[in-house]
Design a protein around this motif. Structure first.
Motif, PDB file in Angstrom:
ATOM      1  N   GLY B 136       0.576  -1.005   0.342  1.00  0.00           N
ATOM      2  CA  GLY B 136      -0.057   0.133   0.105  1.00  0.00           C
ATOM      3  C   GLY B 136       0.808   1.561  -0.385  1.00  0.00           C
ATOM      4  O   GLY B 136       0.865   2.440   0.483  1.00  0.00           O
ATOM      5  N   THR B 137       1.944   1.502  -0.749  1.00  0.00           N
ATOM      6  CA  THR B 137       3.167   2.806  -0.402  1.00  0.00           C
ATOM      7  C   THR B 137       2.708   3.413  -1.518  1.00  0.00           C
ATOM      8  O   THR B 137       3.622   4.028  -1.847  1.00  0.00           O
ATOM      9  N   SER B 138       1.933   3.513  -2.872  1.00  0.00           N
ATOM     10  CA  SER B 138       1.693   4.203  -3.584  1.00  0.00           C
ATOM     11  C   SER B 138       2.239   5.683  -3.342  1.00  0.00           C
ATOM     12  O   SER B 138       1.271   5.797  -3.017  1.00  0.00           O
ATOM     13  N   VAL B 139       2.515   6.252  -4.117  1.00  0.00           N
ATOM     14  CA  VAL B 139       2.686   8.038  -4.156  1.00  0.00           C
ATOM     15  C   VAL B 139       1.510   8.234  -5.653  1.00  0.00           C
ATOM     16  O   VAL B 139       2.014   9.411  -5.852  1.00  0.00           O
ATOM     17  N   GLY B 179       3.252 -11.327  -2.363  1.00  0.00           N
ATOM     18  CA  GLY B 179       3.069 -10.372  -1.147  1.00  0.00           C
ATOM     19  C   GLY B 179       4.176 -10.129   0.037  1.00  0.00           C
ATOM     20  O   GLY B 179       4.103 -10.111   1.270  1.00  0.00           O
ATOM     21  N   VAL B 180       5.233 -10.443  -0.241  1.00  0.00           N
ATOM     22  CA  VAL B 180       6.846 -10.675   0.920  1.00  0.00           C
ATOM     23  C   VAL B 180       6.681  -9.350   0.512  1.00  0.00           C
ATOM     24  O   VAL B 180       7.245  -8.577  -0.078  1.00  0.00           O
ATOM     25  N   VAL B 181       6.996  -8.644   2.131  1.00  0.00           N
ATOM     26  CA  VAL B 181       7.380  -7.412   2.622  1.00  0.00           C
ATOM     27  C   VAL B 181       9.077  -7.190   2.653  1.00  0.00           C
ATOM     28  O   VAL B 181       9.481  -8.498   2.314  1.00  0.00           O
ATOM     29  N   ALA B 182       9.662  -6.897   1.350  1.00  0.00           N
ATOM     30  CA  ALA B 182      11.248  -6.376   1.558  1.00  0.00           C
ATOM     31  C   ALA B 182      12.479  -6.708   2.715  1.00  0.00           C
ATOM     32  O   ALA B 182      12.566  -7.289   2.209  1.00  0.00           O
ATOM     33  N   PRO B 183      11.444  -6.540   3.729  1.00  0.00           N
ATOM     34  CA  PRO B 183      12.901  -6.808   4.826  1.00  0.00           C
ATOM     35  C   PRO B 183      12.209  -8.113   4.988  1.00  0.00           C
ATOM     36  O   PRO B 183      13.428  -9.544   5.244  1.00  0.00           O
ATOM     37  N   GLU B 184      11.196  -8.774   5.296  1.00  0.00           N
ATOM     38  CA  GLU B 184      10.757  -9.986   5.068  1.00  0.00           C
ATOM     39  C   GLU B 184      11.711 -11.322   4.437  1.00  0.00           C
ATOM     40  O   GLU B 184      12.534 -12.536   4.054  1.00  0.00           O
ATOM     41  N   ALA B 185      11.811 -11.038   3.243  1.00  0.00           N
ATOM     42  CA  ALA B 185      12.164 -11.304   1.623  1.00  0.00           C
ATOM     43  C   ALA B 185      14.303 -11.169   2.404  1.00  0.00           C
ATOM     44  O   ALA B 185      14.609 -12.625   2.224  1.00  0.00           O
ATOM     45  N   GLU B 186      14.672 -10.127   2.664  1.00  0.00           N
ATOM     46  CA  GLU B 186      16.459 -10.516   2.815  1.00  0.00           C
ATOM     47  C   GLU B 186      16.497 -11.218   4.148  1.00  0.00           C
ATOM     48  O   GLU B 186      17.529 -12.013   4.430  1.00  0.00           O
ATOM     49  N   ARG B 187      15.340 -10.518   5.309  1.00  0.00           N
ATOM     50  CA  ARG B 187      15.494 -11.565   6.483  1.00  0.00           C
ATOM     51  C   ARG B 187      15.430 -13.561   5.758  1.00  0.00           C
ATOM     52  O   ARG B 187      16.249 -14.373   6.164  1.00  0.00           O
ATOM     53  N   SER B 202      10.638   3.256   0.635  1.00  0.00           N
ATOM     54  CA  SER B 202       9.342   1.994   0.704  1.00  0.00           C
ATOM     55  C   SER B 202       9.475   0.831   1.705  1.00  0.00           C
ATOM     56  O   SER B 202       8.907  -0.164   1.611  1.00  0.00           O
ATOM     57  N   TYR B 203      10.871   0.784   1.800  1.00  0.00           N
ATOM     58  CA  TYR B 203      11.515  -0.458   2.218  1.00  0.00           C
ATOM     59  C   TYR B 203      10.730  -1.269   2.986  1.00  0.00           C
ATOM     60  O   TYR B 203      10.453  -2.585   3.094  1.00  0.00           O
ATOM     61  N   GLU B 204      10.539  -0.791   4.122  1.00  0.00           N
ATOM     62  CA  GLU B 204       9.678  -1.267   4.616  1.00  0.00           C
ATOM     63  C   GLU B 204       8.726  -1.983   5.275  1.00  0.00           C
ATOM     64  O   GLU B 204       7.892  -3.196   5.823  1.00  0.00           O
ATOM     65  N   ARG B 205       7.718  -1.436   4.590  1.00  0.00           N
ATOM     66  CA  ARG B 205       6.218  -2.131   3.988  1.00  0.00           C
ATOM     67  C   ARG B 205       6.048  -2.125   2.544  1.00  0.00           C
ATOM     68  O   ARG B 205       5.285  -3.195   2.750  1.00  0.00           O
ATOM     69  N   ALA B 206       7.101  -2.111   1.688  1.00  0.00           N
ATOM     70  CA  ALA B 206       6.969  -2.716  -0.038  1.00  0.00           C
ATOM     71  C   ALA B 206       7.364  -4.095   0.292  1.00  0.00           C
ATOM     72  O   ALA B 206       7.160  -4.640   0.690  1.00  0.00           O
ATOM     73  N   THR B 207       6.345  -4.602  -0.935  1.00  0.00           N
ATOM     74  CA  THR B 207       6.047  -6.167  -1.469  1.00  0.00           C
ATOM     75  C   THR B 207       6.789  -6.106  -2.620  1.00  0.00           C
ATOM     76  O   THR B 207       7.580  -5.116  -2.755  1.00  0.00           O
TER      77      THR B 207
END
Lengths: 540, 540
Positions: B136-139, B179-187, B202-207
């Motif tokens: 939901g990070t679209s600007v 739907g994987v959020v970027a920090p989860e992907a990195e984890r 938008s890293y903290e929230r974006a997928t």
């Protein structure tokens, strides 16, 4: 008109070229190795080929002449024959009287992008098919003058679109007309101290528009990228008018439509201009040869180089079969002596690895070389002479093929690509398919393979097949082998890494991009070319 | 359901976060610099916003519940409000009661790619619009719940598609659900010693699906490429079924249709899986700050780095205006002291340059750093502390925006890109357009700019605008400025380098890709989504 002089005749070799004949030792070796009984089957003279009368309606001829001038609408037999098809083995067989050779009804030679647009528009209005034609080097039937359901088909020869439009040295961009032949592009850029760096084996004849239309990849792809990586902008003449794409190095303004135009093989429009990224011409170059024990070990080295970001500008690994052919046919290497030397170093399945580096300074080149060599590991170093030998012959493959065909060989190449974890399986599957299909009637095929384009995630495989020609059914012999290879590729890799789809790969496209992908391409074509005149029967 | 906890509320800042308030010194400086009269305009509580009843037909609700389970079809007020729009300034204004906030009729949360396909198919059958929703990070309005001409609109929330499907360490590939959020992907990748290397603000929230749908570009793009450079394959759920693309690192099998899916913003299908290139996680990182005199001199340095192939993984040049804002708002730098220090070194228009390097070993990092520093030339070195300060705050921009909005500021960003030879002109044109539009009613806007993505042929420009909010017409104030900026961009660069088109850039798309380009996108959409349910009113 000298833009016609370099047109296709019966093969790659310019007529009268002295380097065409196969040396006697090579012919002897092929006999022993493959069962060849050498024969003399030269290219038929043009006058011996059947050429139907031009079916171009008189009205259309007048309309086209009004656009480009009567002198640039060619309907003579030899002009039409000069643009009949490309340079695949099957095309060349047709030049030797085996199989069909579709001949266009006329050749139209517009003088600039606006004339191209008007020709396209006129042909669309009159239902006349258009085959865009650059260097005519397609090896997949991409420039076959197929009429489809159209009233006639003309070849649109881009030879007069031969200009460098502009150079922006700050942004490192150059705009070329689409018909510029690659060596001319390099010559024009050299005047600015620049290079494009695109050197496919078709380099001597192929055009920049053709590179874009087919997603070409050159021998220096590790250093310069594939052609699509170099294209910043394209201009297409579509039946619905001019279409220009590319305003910045990268964009998020929807899907990248440049990547739709690139690889569209003339189906959506005729590429009339390409804007390419250019670079300073390197002052230093160095090529070296190495030998690795077996293809798998060599592929591991190339993978390490690709994933370590230290590939040479050129990085090329031949499998043991290709190494054997190269060692023997070239005749320059003393094959037995070399093999003894390598055996003493524990190498039983020699795989030749050629690496070329470039640099603005000698120091830059040597720094790059050192970074590569750290990962080359156990490879036996053959030094600069072996590298230079490859460089010297880098564009000679097509000429050698002419010579091999002259003595009765079937010789053709095909290529694919996949991810590293599947590369060994893909090579085995294609080898087996080709060997199984072609081992008939006492013929013993050679299937040779190399990696010449490497990425972080995978690499290309380029196969060369050599087998005595089946004189009863030469076309069928290769068609069956190609079908077997293509079926082996499907599911493991792409049906074509840099030769494009044309006619030959069209049956396998849906297995790669899905039926939806084919529907999408058709929908785009219907939108841009509603009367379906552009390059009939290609791609989809 | 905890996959709902991170949904949009009234801004980026998680509710109750302590780092949200603007420091008093910053507020004082803004008053002096821009004419701000600080006010207190917090986010409205959800209960204060108008939310119409759900218009989802009961039958459709039943059908959807049959597919995903009744618990995953959400029609409660707060669930629907939690996926109403994205995080543009205009979206956030709506959360403060200014302007419209389209609210979906329901939120559907499928559990896997097959359920997504079934939901898409069901909605297509019943004429219900679908807005794919990742972080939901679209600007740019890309996730606005616009109904178009459909009977209802549902948000298709991909939160449950949160799995790492497979890893191929040999080929360096990973398959993720969208739907994987970027920090989860990195984890998840870190468990394999790998990284994706995609770090947009938008890293903290974006997928990952959102990155692909919008052609995202991260702060480390110089080292890892744009997101489209990382995508090797995509899987889309279209109304006509599943569509998978990508079988090899590169191909000449027609146009690259992956590049059609990437940036398609949910119009052609819902991305359910992405196959991405991954790399070993770097063991070493180092960030340093430099100061250059003026934007033009800094851009010349960045160009030299990009064209010399020695950009840091992160390379980011702030113009003097952005440098001033950063110096002041951060409060950490003693602004006057720093300026005195720089003046003593001949720098009158300080432009901050931050460069970050990575390496598998310290030696590799230092080798890269040396190569960069050879071309940094006259820049004043601020050292690691300034670099680390940037790194520490690299994802804080959106939070800072919340705080600025709380005190009555209008604060929004926009971005573009162009070729190097036009970069200075583009920056001037956009600056002037924004300043002219926003200098009204005693308000003195700040327009700050940076380069954060550089290529051999050009670079991006990212603008941040700060001006006291026009409380009478806050939406119109920004809309007019955005229009002026967009009109200044057209003809000089791309209307969006990495924010995508959504609703906000749609009016300018035709000027970039031509009317034919828009027609082509519409034709593709008509082919894949004949009932037009996918993301109504976006892109084209």
């Amino acid at each position: 008109m000298d833009h016609l002089d370099h047109r296709v005749r019966g093969g790659w070799t310019p007529s009268g070229a002295a380097d065409a004949a196969l040396p006697a030792h090579a012919s002897r070796w092929l006999s022993a190795r493959t069962g060849l009984t050498p024969v003399d089957t030269p290219v038929a003279p043009d006058s011996g080929l059947p050429v139907p009368e031009s079916g171009l309606p008189a009205l259309v001829r007048t309309v086209l002449a009004d656009i480009v001038g009567a002198a640039h609408v060619l309907v003579e037999r030899e002009d039409r024959l000069g643009r009949a098809g490309g340079l695949s083995y099957v095309d060349l067989l047709a030049r030797r009287g085996a199989g069909e050779l579709p001949v266009p009804d006329a050749v139209v030679v517009p003088g600039d992008p606006d004339e191209v647009r008007e020709v396209v528009s006129a042909c669309a209005s009159h239902g006349v098919g258009i085959v865009p034609f650059g260097g005519g080097t397609s090896v997949v039937g991409g420039v076959s003058a197929l009429r489809g359901d159209k009233v006639a088909v003309v070849v649109l020869d881009l030879a007069r679109l031969d200009k460098l439009v502009s150079v922006d040295p700050v942004s490192r961009l150059a705009v070329f007309q689409a018909g510029v032949v690659a060596p001319e592009a390099e010559r024009m850029l050299a005047a600015h101290g620049l290079t494009l760096g695109h050197f496919p084996q078709s380099y001597e004849r192929a055009t920049l528009g053709g590179f874009a239309a087919t997603r070409s990849s050159g021998q220096a792809s590790a250093g310069y990228g594939r052609f699509e990586d170099m294209v910043e902008g394209v201009r297409l003449a579509t039946p619905r008018g001019d279409w220009r794409l590319g305003v910045s190095p990268a964009s998020a303004a929807g899907p990248d439509l440049r990547q739709l135009a690139i690889g569209s093989e003339g189906l959506f429009g005729v590429i009339t201009e390409v804007t390419v990224r250019v670079r300073p011409a390197p002052a230093w170059e160095r090529y070296e040869g190495f030998v690795v024990d077996g293809f798998a070990a060599g592929a591991e080295i190339v993978r390490a180089l690709a994933q370590g970001g230290v590939l040479g500008t050129v990085t090329r690994l031949s499998d043991p079969q290709e190494t054997e052919v190269a060692l023997t046919l070239s005749g320059g290497w003393k094959s037995a002596a070399v093999r003894g030397y390598l055996r003493a170093r524990g190498i039983t399945e020699p795989s030749l690895l050629v690496i070329g580096w470039e640099g603005a300074t000698k120091d830059e080149l040597l720094t790059r070389r050192r970074a590569t060599l750290r990962l080359v590991g156990e490879a036996v170093r053959l030094g600069v002479r072996a590298g230079e030998r490859w460089r010297h012959g880098r564009f000679s493959g097509p000429r050698q093929r002419d010579a091999l065909m002259d003595v009765g060989m079937c010789v053709e190449t095909l290529e694919t690509a996949t991810y590293w974890s599947k590369l060994g399986d893909l090579r085995e599957a294609v080898r087996e398919a080709l060997l199984r299909s072609l081992t008939t009637g006492g013929r013993r095929p050679i299937v040779a393979c190399h990696i010449s384009h490497s990425y972080e995630t995978g690499a290309s495989l380029y196969f060369t097949t050599l087998v005595p020609r089946d004189t009863d059914d030469p076309v069928g012999q290769w068609r069956r082998a190609k079908q077997a290879a293509s079926e082996a590729i499907v599911g493991l890799g792409t049906i074509t890494h840099h030769h494009a789809v044309g006619v030959d790969h069209a049956p396998y496209l849906a297995s790669e991009i899905g039926p939806l992908g084919v529907d999408v391409l058709r929908a785009i074509k219907a939108e841009l070319d509603p009367s379906g005149v552009l390059n009939p029967e290609k791609l989809v």
